[in-house]
Design an enzyme around this catalytic site. Structure first.
Site, PDB file in Angstrom:
ATOM      1  N   ASN A   1      17.068  51.116 -74.478  1.00 16.39           N
ATOM      2  CA  ASN A   1      16.702  51.656 -75.792  1.00 16.39           C
ATOM      3  C   ASN A   1      17.504  50.945 -76.871  1.00 16.39           C
ATOM      4  OD1 ASN A   1      19.228  53.254 -76.390  1.00 16.39           O
ATOM      5  ND2 ASN A   1      18.619  54.150 -74.432  1.00 16.39           N
TER       6      ASN A   1
ATOM      7  N   PHE B   1      25.252  64.947 -78.850  1.00 13.25           N
ATOM      8  CA  PHE B   1      24.440  64.551 -80.010  1.00 13.25           C
ATOM      9  C   PHE B   1      23.005  64.953 -79.732  1.00 13.25           C
ATOM     10  CE2 PHE B   1      28.022  62.179 -81.314  1.00 13.25           C
ATOM     11  CZ  PHE B   1      27.827  61.882 -82.653  1.00 13.25           C
TER      12      PHE B   1
ATOM     13  N   ASP C   1      16.459  58.676 -70.081  1.00 15.66           N
ATOM     14  CA  ASP C   1      16.115  59.898 -69.361  1.00 15.66           C
ATOM     15  C   ASP C   1      15.556  59.595 -67.973  1.00 15.66           C
ATOM     16  OD1 ASP C   1      16.859  61.749 -71.356  1.00 15.66           O
ATOM     17  OD2 ASP C   1      15.078  61.196 -72.502  1.00 15.66           O
TER      18      ASP C   1
ATOM     19  N   LYS D   1      12.169  39.575 -57.950  1.00 16.47           N
ATOM     20  CA  LYS D   1      11.425  39.610 -59.208  1.00 16.47           C
ATOM     21  C   LYS D   1       9.950  39.946 -58.914  1.00 16.47           C
ATOM     22  CE  LYS D   1      10.024  36.801 -63.040  1.00 16.47           C
ATOM     23  NZ  LYS D   1       9.602  35.463 -63.368  1.00 16.47           N
TER      24      LYS D   1
ATOM     25  N   PRO E   1      20.344  61.641 -64.085  1.00 12.93           N
ATOM     26  CA  PRO E   1      21.242  62.792 -64.270  1.00 12.93           C
ATOM     27  C   PRO E   1      21.529  62.982 -65.755  1.00 12.93           C
ATOM     28  CG  PRO E   1      22.442  60.887 -63.428  1.00 12.93           C
ATOM     29  CD  PRO E   1      20.986  60.528 -63.394  1.00 12.93           C
ATOM     30  N   ASP E   2      21.745  64.220 -66.162  1.00 10.24           N
ATOM     31  CA  ASP E   2      22.109  64.506 -67.549  1.00 10.24           C
ATOM     32  C   ASP E   2      23.642  64.613 -67.614  1.00 10.24           C
ATOM     33  OD1 ASP E   2      22.739  65.828 -70.015  1.00 10.24           O
ATOM     34  OD2 ASP E   2      20.601  66.277 -70.189  1.00 10.24           O
ATOM     35  N   ILE E   3      24.251  63.641 -68.249  1.00 12.77           N
ATOM     36  CA  ILE E   3      25.715  63.558 -68.235  1.00 12.77           C
ATOM     37  C   ILE E   3      26.337  64.687 -69.051  1.00 12.77           C
ATOM     38  CG2 ILE E   3      27.672  62.074 -68.883  1.00 12.77           C
ATOM     39  CD1 ILE E   3      25.603  59.726 -68.261  1.00 12.77           C
TER      40      ILE E   3
ATOM     41  N   LYS F   1      18.888  72.410 -77.788  1.00 12.11           N
ATOM     42  CA  LYS F   1      19.650  71.512 -76.908  1.00 12.11           C
ATOM     43  C   LYS F   1      21.060  72.062 -76.629  1.00 12.11           C
ATOM     44  CE  LYS F   1      17.647  67.147 -77.342  1.00 12.11           C
ATOM     45  NZ  LYS F   1      17.454  65.911 -78.070  1.00 12.11           N
TER      46      LYS F   1
END
Ligand code: CTP
Length: 406
Positions: free
Chosen positions: A209, A324, A277, A287, A304-306, A338
């Site tokens: 991203n 954040f 995500d 490749k 995983p959600d840290i 959240k």
């Protein structure tokens, strides 16, 4: 508190150089050792004799002085100090610092140092406001250079505006602030995540991203500046490692989680990373080839959600967990949701819609949400957000320690 400290003062060529004589005198009165580098242009404004008499030391000026090189190499000169102070910092010297030039003793010492640097800019208002100077200053601040001034006022050239060097007393206050009166987080441990994560598809392709890592890196630096022992776990960015911070470089979300867990216990964790995500369920060892057929079907798996993991880390949970929320609509409402779903203590919500220039940009517009409500912060630079957050964290940890009797 300044007694016994060692300062390398770099005096470059500006009319404000005369203020350095006062600065040296005041530092010496406080028992600070002051060693000076006077640039060639600086020598047009103050004499080596005056600088030497006030600092009670010899004055350094030439890069290739055989005796200086024999007695003290320029590298050692810059490392023997506790702090480097550049006053006046001219537009030219700031430009040379930003580009890493080493064409005289001052710039070489600044490039070779492993110590913090404080600059007191001084120049004509048009030079200060020029896009080139602004870009140089932004880069230097991002790399951890501290600044004092400039002030607004009448200039030697007859114009009026921002560009007058800070007074000796103000520079002294900035130096005192650096040396420890101002370390409310000393003895505390902090963890910050920053940057994007990069999820491999095959050996050459990845999902990622646009996160620049600027906000997370600035927060790590601000926490370290307030005395916290800080670990920064970061995905790939173009930023330099912030000085005084232990940096752990990772790529994927899974690596980021492992590095965060290894950094525990900490008292505060700030998750500023833009964690992907999803990851590719099965990475190809080779490749992927077109082979003239249909495009590959890439199956994704949830990462995983840290932030949520740190918030649910049982007896290893940091006392304060800050996340954040990057949102493009209903910013505060989504951020409140959240806060609950992640189980953290504070959420800093920001609007990252295209057009705000926030994602990847220099500024941020924050709404801080905690259990008791929403606090709207004015638009400010990411460094300013970091400093404000670090101070708020210091205050919160103090009150948590106070209320738990620790
Ligand atoms: N975060 C995390 N690990 C993840 C995803 C997010 O630690 N796998 C953290 C981020 O560092 C940030 C917070 O969670 O502090 C919220 O990130 P954000 O991207 O706004 O939200 P998501 O959880 O990804 O939710 P959504 O994409 O649905 O908005």
């Amino acid at each position: 508190m300044l007694a016994g400290k060692r300062i390398l003062l770099i005096i470059s060529g500006g009319i404000a150089a005369y203020k350095c004589l006062e600065l040296i005198r005041r530092l010496r009165e406080r028992g600070t050792a002051v060693r000076c580098i006077l640039t060639k242009a600086g020598g047009q404004f103050v004499t080596p004799l005056a600088v030497s008499a006030l600092s009670e030391d010899k004055v350094y000026g030439e890069l290739f002085s055989l005796t200086d090189e024999a007695e003290m190499g320029h590298i050692q000169l810059s490392r023997d100090a506790d702090l480097l102070v550049v006053a006046p910092a001219t537009a030219d010297l700031l430009a040379r610092m930003a580009t890493g030039r080493a064409d005289d003793l001052a710039s070489t010492a600044l490039l070779a140092t492993d110590k913090p640097v404080l600059v007191a800019p001084a120049m004509n208002v048009r030079m200060w406001e020029h896009a080139a100077t602004k870009a140089n200053m932004a880069l230097l601040v991002e790399r951890g250079v501290m600044t004092v001034g400039p002030n607004e006022g009448e200039m030697a050239c007859g114009e009026y505006g921002l560009g007058r060097m800070a007074e000796a007393a103000e520079i002294l206050t900035a130096i005192e602030a650096y040396f420890g009166t101002d370390a409310p987080l000393s003895g505390r441990r902090a963890l910050v995540t920053s940057g994007p994560t990069v999820e491999a598809i095959d050996p050459v392709r990845y999902l990622a991203n646009r996160s620049s890592g600027r906000q997370g890196h600035a927060i790590a630096l601000a926490l370290a500046r307030l005395g916290a022992e800080t670990t920064l776990v970061s995905g790939p960015t173009r930023l330099d490692d912030p000085p005084g911070v232990q940096v752990v470089a990772v790529e994927s979300a899974e690596e980021m989680l492992a590095a965060c867990q290894a950094a525990l216990p900490v008292e505060v964790a700030v998750c500023a990373a833009a964690v992907s995500d999803w990851r590719v369920k099965t990475q190809s060892g080779q490749k992927l080839k077109k082979n003239g057929g249909a495009p590959p079907q890439i199956e994704l798996a949830v990462n995983p959600d840290i932030l949520a993991s740190l918030s649910a880390a049982g007896n290893k949970r940091p006392r304060l967990v800050v996340g954040f929320a990057a949102e493009t609509e209903k910013v505060v409402a989504h951020a409140k949701a959240k806060l609950k779903s992640k189980g953290c203590d504070w959420i800093l919500a920001n609007d990252v819609s295209p057009g705000t220039g926030i994602f990847g940009g220099a500024d941020n517009l924050i709404h801080l949400i905690d259990g008791s409500g929403v606090e709207d912060w004015p638009r400010m630079t990411k460094q300013e957000v970091a400093e404000r957050l670090a101070r708020r964290i210091a205050g919160a940890l103090d009150s948590i320690s106070g209320s738990s009797g620790a």
